[in-house]
Design a protein around this motif. Structure first.
Motif, short mmCIF file in Angstrom:
data_model
loop_
_atom_site.label_atom_id
_atom_site.label_comp_id
_atom_site.label_asym_id
_atom_site.label_seq_id
_atom_site.Cartn_x
_atom_site.Cartn_y
_atom_site.Cartn_z
N VAL A 47 0.85 -1.19 0.00
CA VAL A 47 0.00 0.00 0.00
C VAL A 47 0.89 1.24 0.00
N LEU A 48 0.54 2.20 -0.84
CA LEU A 48 1.21 3.50 -0.86
C LEU A 48 0.27 4.50 -0.20
N GLY A 57 5.11 12.81 11.87
CA GLY A 57 4.82 11.48 11.32
C GLY A 57 3.75 10.73 12.10
N SER A 58 3.14 11.36 13.08
CA SER A 58 2.14 10.69 13.91
C SER A 58 0.93 10.20 13.12
N CYS A 63 -1.99 5.70 10.58
CA CYS A 63 -2.64 5.15 9.37
C CYS A 63 -1.95 3.86 8.92
N ALA A 64 -0.64 3.86 8.89
CA ALA A 64 0.12 2.67 8.49
C ALA A 64 -0.16 1.51 9.45
N LYS A 65 -0.23 1.81 10.73
CA LYS A 65 -0.52 0.78 11.73
C LYS A 65 -1.87 0.13 11.45
N MET A 66 -2.88 0.93 11.17
CA MET A 66 -4.21 0.39 10.91
C MET A 66 -4.22 -0.45 9.63
N LEU A 67 -3.53 0.01 8.60
CA LEU A 67 -3.47 -0.75 7.35
C LEU A 67 -2.79 -2.10 7.56
N CYS A 77 5.03 5.19 2.58
CA CYS A 77 4.44 6.52 2.72
C CYS A 77 5.18 7.51 1.83
N ILE A 78 4.42 8.42 1.25
CA ILE A 78 4.98 9.49 0.46
C ILE A 78 4.30 10.79 0.88
N VAL A 79 5.10 11.85 1.01
CA VAL A 79 4.55 13.15 1.38
C VAL A 79 5.09 14.21 0.42
N SER A 80 4.34 15.28 0.27
CA SER A 80 4.80 16.35 -0.62
C SER A 80 5.66 17.38 0.10
#
Length: 95
Positions: A47-48, A57-58, A63-67, A77-80
């Motif tokens: 998943v991206l 990063g909280s 979100c990553a934990k739930m996924l 993870c990607i951020v702008s």
């Protein structure tokens, strides 16, 4: 040519805005507020996770934990944009 799904991960609780909180309060502010509505779409998949801004990063971490708890094989993870803060709490989060 990459498949994607919208609204797999949803925010289920209205919480306080993160931008005025310190790192410790940010973690608590996002704890348990996201739910995976379509676990069948992420089971055993990479998943991206995309976000606009990362400070501590909280939010991405929660979100990553739930996924992952709902079956995602890997979460990237990607951020702008990344906000760098010059205080000890932020450096503790990224070390």
């Amino acid at each position: 040519g990459i498949d994607y799904e919208k609204e797999v991960l949803v925010k289920t609780t209205v919480n306080q805005p993160q931008h005025k909180m310190d790192a410790a309060n940010r973690r608590g502010n996002v704890f348990g507020i996201f739910e995976v509505e379509k676990p069948d779409k992420i089971k055993d998949k990479r998943v991206l996770l995309c976000d606009d801004i990362m400070t501590t990063g909280s939010t991405l971490d929660e979100c990553a934990k739930m996924l992952k708890l709902c079956g995602a094989k890997e979460v990237y993870c990607i951020v702008s944009a990344i906000v760098l803060r010059n205080h000890a709490a932020f450096h503790d989060d990224i070390s």
